[in-house]
Design a protein around this motif. Sequence first.
Motif, PDB file in Angstrom:
ATOM      1  N   GLY A  88      -4.915  -0.351   6.100  1.00  0.00           N
ATOM      2  CA  GLY A  88      -5.494  -1.686   6.129  1.00  0.00           C
ATOM      3  C   GLY A  88      -4.982  -2.490   7.306  1.00  0.00           C
ATOM      4  O   GLY A  88      -4.096  -2.041   8.036  1.00  0.00           O
ATOM      5  N   ARG A 104       1.373  -5.133   2.658  1.00  0.00           N
ATOM      6  CA  ARG A 104       0.434  -4.013   2.811  1.00  0.00           C
ATOM      7  C   ARG A 104       1.130  -2.656   2.629  1.00  0.00           C
ATOM      8  O   ARG A 104       0.474  -1.612   2.600  1.00  0.00           O
ATOM      9  CB  ARG A 104      -0.195  -4.006   4.223  1.00  0.00           C
ATOM     10  CG  ARG A 104      -1.063  -5.178   4.589  1.00  0.00           C
ATOM     11  CD  ARG A 104      -2.198  -5.423   3.647  1.00  0.00           C
ATOM     12  NE  ARG A 104      -2.971  -4.222   3.315  1.00  0.00           N
ATOM     13  CZ  ARG A 104      -3.883  -4.167   2.329  1.00  0.00           C
ATOM     14  NH1 ARG A 104      -4.123  -5.223   1.599  1.00  0.00           N
ATOM     15  NH2 ARG A 104      -4.544  -3.055   2.099  1.00  0.00           N
ATOM     16  N   MET A 266     -10.983  -2.792   1.708  1.00  0.00           N
ATOM     17  CA  MET A 266     -10.248  -4.048   1.864  1.00  0.00           C
ATOM     18  C   MET A 266     -10.424  -4.949   0.628  1.00  0.00           C
ATOM     19  O   MET A 266      -9.462  -5.559   0.167  1.00  0.00           O
ATOM     20  CB  MET A 266     -10.680  -4.792   3.139  1.00  0.00           C
ATOM     21  CG  MET A 266     -10.571  -3.950   4.407  1.00  0.00           C
ATOM     22  SD  MET A 266      -9.057  -2.940   4.517  1.00  0.00           S
ATOM     23  CE  MET A 266      -9.592  -1.576   5.547  1.00  0.00           C
ATOM     24  N   SER A 267     -11.646  -5.026   0.080  1.00  0.00           N
ATOM     25  CA  SER A 267     -11.836  -5.865  -1.125  1.00  0.00           C
ATOM     26  C   SER A 267     -11.047  -5.292  -2.302  1.00  0.00           C
ATOM     27  O   SER A 267     -10.480  -6.038  -3.092  1.00  0.00           O
ATOM     28  CB  SER A 267     -13.294  -5.941  -1.554  1.00  0.00           C
ATOM     29  OG  SER A 267     -14.162  -5.976  -0.482  1.00  0.00           O
ATOM     30  N   TYR A 268     -11.052  -3.968  -2.418  1.00  0.00           N
ATOM     31  CA  TYR A 268     -10.425  -3.340  -3.588  1.00  0.00           C
ATOM     32  C   TYR A 268      -8.890  -3.337  -3.516  1.00  0.00           C
ATOM     33  O   TYR A 268      -8.242  -3.004  -4.506  1.00  0.00           O
ATOM     34  CB  TYR A 268     -10.938  -1.907  -3.764  1.00  0.00           C
ATOM     35  CG  TYR A 268     -12.322  -1.839  -4.395  1.00  0.00           C
ATOM     36  CD1 TYR A 268     -12.480  -1.684  -5.765  1.00  0.00           C
ATOM     37  CD2 TYR A 268     -13.469  -1.947  -3.621  1.00  0.00           C
ATOM     38  CE1 TYR A 268     -13.740  -1.626  -6.355  1.00  0.00           C
ATOM     39  CE2 TYR A 268     -14.736  -1.890  -4.192  1.00  0.00           C
ATOM     40  CZ  TYR A 268     -14.864  -1.731  -5.558  1.00  0.00           C
ATOM     41  OH  TYR A 268     -16.115  -1.673  -6.128  1.00  0.00           O
ATOM     42  N   THR A 269      -8.335  -3.635  -2.342  1.00  0.00           N
ATOM     43  CA  THR A 269      -6.866  -3.656  -2.231  1.00  0.00           C
ATOM     44  C   THR A 269      -6.362  -4.995  -1.698  1.00  0.00           C
ATOM     45  O   THR A 269      -5.216  -5.098  -1.264  1.00  0.00           O
ATOM     46  CB  THR A 269      -6.360  -2.533  -1.296  1.00  0.00           C
ATOM     47  OG1 THR A 269      -6.987  -2.688  -0.008  1.00  0.00           O
ATOM     48  CG2 THR A 269      -6.668  -1.162  -1.859  1.00  0.00           C
ATOM     49  N   ALA A 270      -7.214  -6.021  -1.720  1.00  0.00           N
ATOM     50  CA  ALA A 270      -6.805  -7.317  -1.158  1.00  0.00           C
ATOM     51  C   ALA A 270      -5.611  -7.884  -1.917  1.00  0.00           C
ATOM     52  O   ALA A 270      -4.706  -8.476  -1.322  1.00  0.00           O
ATOM     53  CB  ALA A 270      -7.976  -8.287  -1.180  1.00  0.00           C
ATOM     54  N   LYS A 271      -5.588  -7.712  -3.239  1.00  0.00           N
ATOM     55  CA  LYS A 271      -4.442  -8.197  -4.026  1.00  0.00           C
ATOM     56  C   LYS A 271      -3.391  -7.099  -4.086  1.00  0.00           C
ATOM     57  O   LYS A 271      -3.722  -5.941  -4.364  1.00  0.00           O
ATOM     58  CB  LYS A 271      -4.889  -8.540  -5.452  1.00  0.00           C
ATOM     59  CG  LYS A 271      -5.814  -9.716  -5.510  1.00  0.00           C
ATOM     60  CD  LYS A 271      -6.083 -10.109  -6.946  1.00  0.00           C
ATOM     61  CE  LYS A 271      -7.044 -11.280  -6.980  1.00  0.00           C
ATOM     62  NZ  LYS A 271      -8.061 -11.151  -8.004  1.00  0.00           N
ATOM     63  N   ARG A 272      -2.151  -7.455  -3.889  1.00  0.00           N
ATOM     64  CA  ARG A 272      -1.086  -6.443  -3.869  1.00  0.00           C
ATOM     65  C   ARG A 272      -1.063  -5.633  -5.174  1.00  0.00           C
ATOM     66  O   ARG A 272      -0.863  -4.420  -5.149  1.00  0.00           O
ATOM     67  CB  ARG A 272       0.275  -7.102  -3.631  1.00  0.00           C
ATOM     68  CG  ARG A 272       1.414  -6.074  -3.752  1.00  0.00           C
ATOM     69  CD  ARG A 272       2.414  -6.134  -2.655  1.00  0.00           C
ATOM     70  NE  ARG A 272       3.425  -5.101  -2.796  1.00  0.00           N
ATOM     71  CZ  ARG A 272       3.530  -4.021  -2.027  1.00  0.00           C
ATOM     72  NH1 ARG A 272       2.672  -3.820  -1.047  1.00  0.00           N
ATOM     73  NH2 ARG A 272       4.474  -3.127  -2.213  1.00  0.00           N
ATOM     74  N   ASP A 274      -3.468  -4.744  -7.033  1.00  0.00           N
ATOM     75  CA  ASP A 274      -4.533  -3.738  -7.002  1.00  0.00           C
ATOM     76  C   ASP A 274      -4.169  -2.592  -6.054  1.00  0.00           C
ATOM     77  O   ASP A 274      -4.427  -1.422  -6.334  1.00  0.00           O
ATOM     78  CB  ASP A 274      -5.858  -4.371  -6.554  1.00  0.00           C
ATOM     79  CG  ASP A 274      -6.371  -5.374  -7.585  1.00  0.00           C
ATOM     80  OD1 ASP A 274      -5.989  -5.252  -8.767  1.00  0.00           O
ATOM     81  OD2 ASP A 274      -7.141  -6.274  -7.198  1.00  0.00           O
ATOM     82  N   LEU A 275      -3.568  -2.945  -4.914  1.00  0.00           N
ATOM     83  CA  LEU A 275      -3.139  -1.928  -3.943  1.00  0.00           C
ATOM     84  C   LEU A 275      -2.110  -0.996  -4.593  1.00  0.00           C
ATOM     85  O   LEU A 275      -2.214   0.232  -4.490  1.00  0.00           O
ATOM     86  CB  LEU A 275      -2.544  -2.619  -2.710  1.00  0.00           C
ATOM     87  CG  LEU A 275      -1.842  -1.724  -1.695  1.00  0.00           C
ATOM     88  CD1 LEU A 275      -2.841  -0.774  -1.032  1.00  0.00           C
ATOM     89  CD2 LEU A 275      -1.122  -2.557  -0.620  1.00  0.00           C
TER      90      LEU A 275
END
Length: 324
Positions: A88, A104, A266-272, A274-275
Amino acid sequence: MPHAIRIHQTGGPYVLSWDAVDLAAPAPGEARVRHHAVGLNYIDVYHRTGLYPVPLPSGIGLEGAGIVEAVGEGVDEVRVGDRVAYAGGPLGAYAEVRNIPAHRLLRLPDGIGFETGAAMMLQGLTAAYLLRRTFRVQAGDAVLIHAAAGGVGLLATQWAKALGALVIGTVGSPAKAALARAHGCDHVINYSTENFTARVREITGGEGVAVVYDGVGKDTFAGSLDSLRPMGMMVSYGNASGPVPPLDLIQLSQKGSLFVTRPTLMSYTAKRADLVALGDELFGVVGSGQVRVEVHQSYALKEAAQAHRDLEARKTTGSTLLLP
Ligand SMILES: NC(=O)c1ccc[n+]([C@@H]2O[C@H](COP(=O)([O-])OP(=O)(O)OC[C@H]3O[C@@H](n4cnc5c(N)ncnc54)[C@H](OP(=O)(O)O)[C@@H]3O)[C@@H](O)[C@H]2O)c1
């Protein structure tokens, strides 16, 4: 001074320039990572050509693995000496060493080396969200994965098989067909020589698939819609053959109340949170051996232009690394 590949203009692979760069101390919230390996991804081509515009001059690359050398104020996600990997933004992974927002970064589990780490993050997290979030694949689902021998394709194929799906993969050559089959495709279609839509109908007894994962774009989009069962899900997640033209929504009704989504990692991992959750799922299937991460090509980082040429010429399979 450390070196990095930068772009000062958009265009062919020749615009990738090996520059000496200044590197400031990490700002608050940042960590400095010395790369041991950098991942090559198709999105790098879109940034280089300008299909996805970025302000210039710019770094390039979204994936790497290495060791944390320093951290800025307020960083609590990682510590100096940690082995980490990421996928990312911001752009700038094609570098010997760089600063990056610490939120990230994921710590690499002990059993996963830097090369596997750099090869698996962007393509593996993509396979993870596509199969586990965008459309949650269940045992028995028929799924169609385009470019099944590619970076995302080879990982998604193995994962879908591990989930118990009936996996149909498309590829552009007989050698790639053998590779896709060896990684879990139940059926492989060479879409350079066969009509993949007709073959999908034949394989599924006329029903169509529950979901299509389409990273090829322009050349396959229409055929992908025609491969779906009623209420099926079209996941258009890339454009290796060129961008998909505008879609008349009425087609979705005519073809059986279809769903279409155009997702990005990027949308699916924008929140830590979720990442981290997605990363845990990925590390889980790689650690258990259900999904093997395969690096089929490596290039010196400064030779990134040759890596881009080979990727665009469809010469690569599996994952590709750039080594600083
Ligand atoms: N939305 C997201 O979150 C996301 C994240 C990661 C990747 N992606 C997308 O997923 C796709 C795959 O990415 P990747 O990095 O794993 O690349 P890749 O699949 O290793 O390489 C692209 C493959 O696409 C196929 N292809 C078909 N027509 C092509 C053409 N005209 N030119 C070039 N290639 C063509 C080729 O396989 P065959 O020869 O077998 O056809 C080629 O090997 C890309 O579109 C990428 O942008 C999207």
